[in-house]
Design a protein around this motif. Structure first.
Motif, PDB file in Angstrom:
ATOM      1  N   VAL A   1      43.462  35.738  36.172  1.00 19.18           N
ATOM      2  CA  VAL A   1      44.750  36.332  36.567  1.00 19.18           C
ATOM      3  C   VAL A   1      44.879  37.746  36.007  1.00 19.18           C
ATOM      4  O   VAL A   1      45.261  38.682  36.711  1.00 19.18           O
ATOM      5  CB  VAL A   1      45.925  35.441  36.102  1.00 19.18           C
TER       6      VAL A   1
ATOM      7  N   ALA B   1      42.542  40.018  37.952  1.00 19.05           N
ATOM      8  CA  ALA B   1      43.048  40.339  39.290  1.00 19.05           C
ATOM      9  C   ALA B   1      44.193  41.346  39.218  1.00 19.05           C
ATOM     10  O   ALA B   1      44.261  42.283  40.028  1.00 19.05           O
ATOM     11  CB  ALA B   1      43.504  39.072  40.000  1.00 19.05           C
ATOM     12  N   LEU B   2      45.100  41.169  38.263  1.00 12.08           N
ATOM     13  CA  LEU B   2      46.207  42.120  38.109  1.00 12.08           C
ATOM     14  C   LEU B   2      45.702  43.505  37.730  1.00 12.08           C
ATOM     15  O   LEU B   2      46.156  44.509  38.281  1.00 12.08           O
ATOM     16  CB  LEU B   2      47.187  41.624  37.038  1.00 12.08           C
TER      17      LEU B   2
ATOM     18  N   LEU C   1      47.500  42.980  47.859  1.00 10.88           N
ATOM     19  CA  LEU C   1      48.240  41.785  47.452  1.00 10.88           C
ATOM     20  C   LEU C   1      47.431  40.501  47.611  1.00 10.88           C
ATOM     21  O   LEU C   1      47.297  39.719  46.674  1.00 10.88           O
ATOM     22  CB  LEU C   1      49.533  41.672  48.265  1.00 10.88           C
ATOM     23  N   PHE C   2      46.903  40.294  48.796  1.00  8.40           N
ATOM     24  CA  PHE C   2      46.248  39.028  49.129  1.00  8.40           C
ATOM     25  C   PHE C   2      44.908  38.864  48.422  1.00  8.40           C
ATOM     26  O   PHE C   2      44.610  37.788  47.886  1.00  8.40           O
ATOM     27  CB  PHE C   2      46.077  38.947  50.653  1.00  8.40           C
TER      28      PHE C   2
ATOM     29  N   VAL D   1      45.173  37.890  44.675  1.00  7.91           N
ATOM     30  CA  VAL D   1      45.695  36.527  44.532  1.00  7.91           C
ATOM     31  C   VAL D   1      44.604  35.507  44.823  1.00  7.91           C
ATOM     32  O   VAL D   1      44.404  34.554  44.063  1.00  7.91           O
ATOM     33  CB  VAL D   1      46.919  36.311  45.457  1.00  7.91           C
TER      34      VAL D   1
ATOM     35  N   SER E   1      42.032  35.446  41.975  1.00  9.24           N
ATOM     36  CA  SER E   1      42.472  34.721  40.778  1.00  9.24           C
ATOM     37  C   SER E   1      42.493  33.218  41.013  1.00  9.24           C
ATOM     38  O   SER E   1      42.116  32.448  40.119  1.00  9.24           O
ATOM     39  CB  SER E   1      43.838  35.213  40.315  1.00  9.24           C
ATOM     40  N   ILE E   2      42.887  32.780  42.198  1.00  6.22           N
ATOM     41  CA  ILE E   2      42.906  31.344  42.499  1.00  6.22           C
ATOM     42  C   ILE E   2      41.499  30.775  42.506  1.00  6.22           C
ATOM     43  O   ILE E   2      41.233  29.728  41.906  1.00  6.22           O
ATOM     44  CB  ILE E   2      43.617  31.081  43.842  1.00  6.22           C
TER      45      ILE E   2
END
Length: 113
Positions: A28, A31-32, A87-88, A91, A94-95
């Motif tokens: 996470v 990714a951020l 954005l996508f 996310v 990270s998932i």
């Protein structure tokens, strides 16, 4: 053209996120960080293409009305692809890497009791 720019931007975000994942160990956070650091380069690449396509999208020049729908489609696609890249893609990164980190231990590794 639109797919090429979107793919290149997404590859840049994912490669930076992988580098950050190796450093931080948290998907996470990686990714951020990738989203924030690569925001300006992704936006500049997309805006350069959008500005370059603006005369075509507006139908300027002789016979421009014939190519205007193509220009509008490319501009719209770039806008959507840029939003998806910023954005996508982080996310999903990270998932996917969060699940990979919680996977079962490899063969030969002791199980936690």
């Amino acid at each position: 053209m639109c797919m090429g720019v979107a793919t290149a931007n997404s590859v840049l975000v994912v490669s930076f996120a992988r580098e950050q994942l190796e450093i931080t160990g948290d998907s996470v956070t990686a990714a951020l960080e990738a989203g924030f650091v690569r925001f300006r380069p992704v936006l500049m690449t997309a805006l350069a293409m959008i500005i370059g396509m603006a005369p075509m999208a507006l139908g300027l020049g002789e016979g421009g009305e014939q190519n205007a729908p193509l220009g509008r489609a490319v501009v719209g696609g770039l806008i959507c692809a840029t939003i998806a890249t910023l954005l996508f893609v982080p996310v999903v990164f990270s998932i996917l890497h969060e699940r990979r980190g919680k996977a079962a231990p490899a063969v030969g590794e002791p199980h936690a009791a």
